[in-house]
Design a protein around this motif. Sequence first.
Motif, mmCIF file in Angstrom:
data_model
loop_
_atom_site.group_PDB
_atom_site.id
_atom_site.type_symbol
_atom_site.label_atom_id
_atom_site.label_comp_id
_atom_site.label_asym_id
_atom_site.label_seq_id
_atom_site.Cartn_x
_atom_site.Cartn_y
_atom_site.Cartn_z
ATOM 1 N N GLU A 36 0.837 -1.207 0.000
ATOM 2 C CA GLU A 36 0.000 0.000 0.000
ATOM 3 C C GLU A 36 0.877 1.264 0.000
ATOM 4 O O GLU A 36 0.599 2.225 -0.727
ATOM 5 N N ASP A 37 1.940 1.268 0.825
ATOM 6 C CA ASP A 37 2.883 2.400 0.808
ATOM 7 C C ASP A 37 3.485 2.578 -0.582
ATOM 8 O O ASP A 37 3.681 3.699 -1.061
ATOM 9 N N PHE A 38 3.801 1.439 -1.194
ATOM 10 C CA PHE A 38 4.426 1.456 -2.520
ATOM 11 C C PHE A 38 3.501 2.122 -3.542
ATOM 12 O O PHE A 38 3.946 2.931 -4.363
ATOM 13 N N ILE A 39 2.209 1.783 -3.470
ATOM 14 C CA ILE A 39 1.222 2.395 -4.369
ATOM 15 C C ILE A 39 1.118 3.902 -4.068
ATOM 16 O O ILE A 39 1.051 4.728 -4.984
ATOM 17 N N ASN A 40 1.133 4.262 -2.786
ATOM 18 C CA ASN A 40 1.131 5.686 -2.424
ATOM 19 C C ASN A 40 2.393 6.376 -2.943
ATOM 20 O O ASN A 40 2.348 7.536 -3.366
ATOM 21 N N GLY A 41 3.514 5.655 -2.899
ATOM 22 C CA GLY A 41 4.766 6.194 -3.433
ATOM 23 C C GLY A 41 4.670 6.433 -4.931
ATOM 24 O O GLY A 41 5.154 7.443 -5.449
ATOM 25 N N LEU A 42 4.016 5.503 -5.616
ATOM 26 C CA LEU A 42 3.793 5.671 -7.058
ATOM 27 C C LEU A 42 2.958 6.920 -7.319
ATOM 28 O O LEU A 42 3.276 7.725 -8.200
ATOM 29 N N SER A 43 1.907 7.118 -6.529
ATOM 30 C CA SER A 43 1.061 8.301 -6.695
ATOM 31 C C SER A 43 1.848 9.586 -6.452
ATOM 32 O O SER A 43 1.656 10.579 -7.124
ATOM 33 N N PHE A 44 2.765 9.536 -5.472
ATOM 34 C CA PHE A 44 3.524 10.720 -5.081
ATOM 35 C C PHE A 44 4.583 11.069 -6.112
ATOM 36 O O PHE A 44 4.794 12.240 -6.445
ATOM 37 N N TYR A 45 5.285 10.063 -6.621
ATOM 38 C CA TYR A 45 6.534 10.293 -7.352
ATOM 39 C C TYR A 45 6.486 9.831 -8.808
ATOM 40 O O TYR A 45 7.357 10.188 -9.595
ATOM 41 N N LYS A 95 16.377 -11.192 -7.104
ATOM 42 C CA LYS A 95 17.579 -10.572 -7.695
ATOM 43 C C LYS A 95 17.290 -9.780 -8.977
ATOM 44 O O LYS A 95 18.220 -9.323 -9.643
ATOM 45 N N ILE A 96 16.040 -9.645 -9.344
ATOM 46 C CA ILE A 96 15.697 -8.852 -10.530
ATOM 47 C C ILE A 96 15.090 -7.525 -10.072
ATOM 48 O O ILE A 96 14.260 -7.500 -9.147
ATOM 49 N N ASN A 97 15.525 -6.438 -10.695
ATOM 50 C CA ASN A 97 14.949 -5.129 -10.393
ATOM 51 C C ASN A 97 13.728 -4.882 -11.270
ATOM 52 O O ASN A 97 13.789 -5.062 -12.484
ATOM 53 N N TYR A 98 12.655 -4.488 -10.636
ATOM 54 C CA TYR A 98 11.415 -4.175 -11.349
ATOM 55 C C TYR A 98 11.104 -2.694 -11.198
ATOM 56 O O TYR A 98 11.392 -2.106 -10.152
ATOM 57 N N GLY A 99 10.535 -2.130 -12.229
ATOM 58 C CA GLY A 99 10.132 -0.726 -12.191
ATOM 59 C C GLY A 99 8.647 -0.599 -12.444
ATOM 60 O O GLY A 99 8.052 -1.425 -13.155
ATOM 61 N N VAL A 100 8.068 0.415 -11.844
ATOM 62 C CA VAL A 100 6.646 0.708 -12.035
ATOM 63 C C VAL A 100 6.538 2.211 -12.257
ATOM 64 O O VAL A 100 7.087 2.989 -11.473
ATOM 65 N N CYS A 101 5.868 2.605 -13.328
ATOM 66 C CA CYS A 101 5.718 4.053 -13.539
ATOM 67 C C CYS A 101 4.376 4.384 -14.173
ATOM 68 O O CYS A 101 3.750 3.550 -14.820
ATOM 69 N N PHE A 102 3.972 5.603 -13.946
ATOM 70 C CA PHE A 102 2.765 6.132 -14.582
ATOM 71 C C PHE A 102 3.094 6.615 -15.983
ATOM 72 O O PHE A 102 4.133 7.228 -16.207
ATOM 73 N N ARG A 103 2.171 6.371 -16.901
ATOM 74 C CA ARG A 103 2.226 7.072 -18.182
ATOM 75 C C ARG A 103 1.372 8.337 -18.070
ATOM 76 O O ARG A 103 0.702 8.546 -17.059
ATOM 77 N N GLN A 104 1.429 9.154 -19.091
ATOM 78 C CA GLN A 104 0.718 10.440 -19.029
ATOM 79 C C GLN A 104 -0.777 10.295 -18.783
ATOM 80 O O GLN A 104 -1.388 11.123 -18.130
ATOM 81 N N ASP A 105 -1.355 9.201 -19.296
ATOM 82 C CA ASP A 105 -2.801 8.996 -19.097
ATOM 83 C C ASP A 105 -3.097 8.304 -17.757
ATOM 84 O O ASP A 105 -4.216 7.883 -17.505
ATOM 85 N N HIS A 106 -2.057 8.180 -16.913
ATOM 86 C CA HIS A 106 -2.165 7.554 -15.589
ATOM 87 C C HIS A 106 -2.422 6.059 -15.637
ATOM 88 O O HIS A 106 -2.803 5.461 -14.635
ATOM 89 N N SER A 107 -2.215 5.450 -16.795
ATOM 90 C CA SER A 107 -2.104 3.996 -16.781
ATOM 91 C C SER A 107 -0.717 3.655 -16.236
ATOM 92 O O SER A 107 0.147 4.524 -16.122
ATOM 93 N N VAL A 108 -0.529 2.390 -15.893
ATOM 94 C CA VAL A 108 0.681 1.987 -15.176
ATOM 95 C C VAL A 108 1.479 0.994 -16.016
ATOM 96 O O VAL A 108 0.916 0.033 -16.546
ATOM 97 N N LEU A 109 2.767 1.236 -16.134
ATOM 98 C CA LEU A 109 3.673 0.291 -16.780
ATOM 99 C C LEU A 109 4.462 -0.463 -15.726
ATOM 100 O O LEU A 109 4.958 0.132 -14.770
ATOM 101 N N PHE A 110 4.588 -1.761 -15.926
ATOM 102 C CA PHE A 110 5.304 -2.630 -14.992
ATOM 103 C C PHE A 110 6.328 -3.405 -15.802
ATOM 104 O O PHE A 110 5.984 -4.111 -16.739
ATOM 105 N N TYR A 111 7.605 -3.245 -15.465
ATOM 106 C CA TYR A 111 8.645 -3.861 -16.284
ATOM 107 C C TYR A 111 9.789 -4.370 -15.417
ATOM 108 O O TYR A 111 9.945 -3.962 -14.276
#
Length: 149
Positions: free
Chosen positions: A77-86, A95-111
Amino acid sequence: MMKNTMKRELVPCEVCGYPVVRYEYGVCMKCDSCGWESGGENDKFEKEYHISYPMMVPLSRAREQYKQGIPFKATFEDFINGLSFYSEVAFTFGKINYGVCFRQDHSVLFYGDDAVKAYPTKDDFYAHAEIGGRLLKDIWDEVEAPRFM
Ligand SMILES: [Zn+2]
């Protein structure tokens, strides 16, 4: 000789009370005792955004984790709040790094592993994001170092 004009003072760590050096401008403090890092405004960040910066864990929960002697770690839940904030957050799993980011339309990319997945909203990401067929919310205990990018 260079003159150092940046003011410094000692203040108590927000979490454990150990003295930490606070600079006048915009440099995060790091506590040598408990490892907490802070820009000095985490009471405000918790009230407004339900996170801390740069540690992501809200200050009140960080104090609880410190009391219990467990490492600082953001919940999903904190992580989702962090996504909203940043808008860009990351974690490590197996051992794999994952990234999560918002696109301009506020959909979410997970890679991170082999493919990029897209989710229409952060709520959809929260409910359905998975790694290897296991829901992220169910394997969060195994996730390491949830963080801002
Ligand atoms: Zn501390």
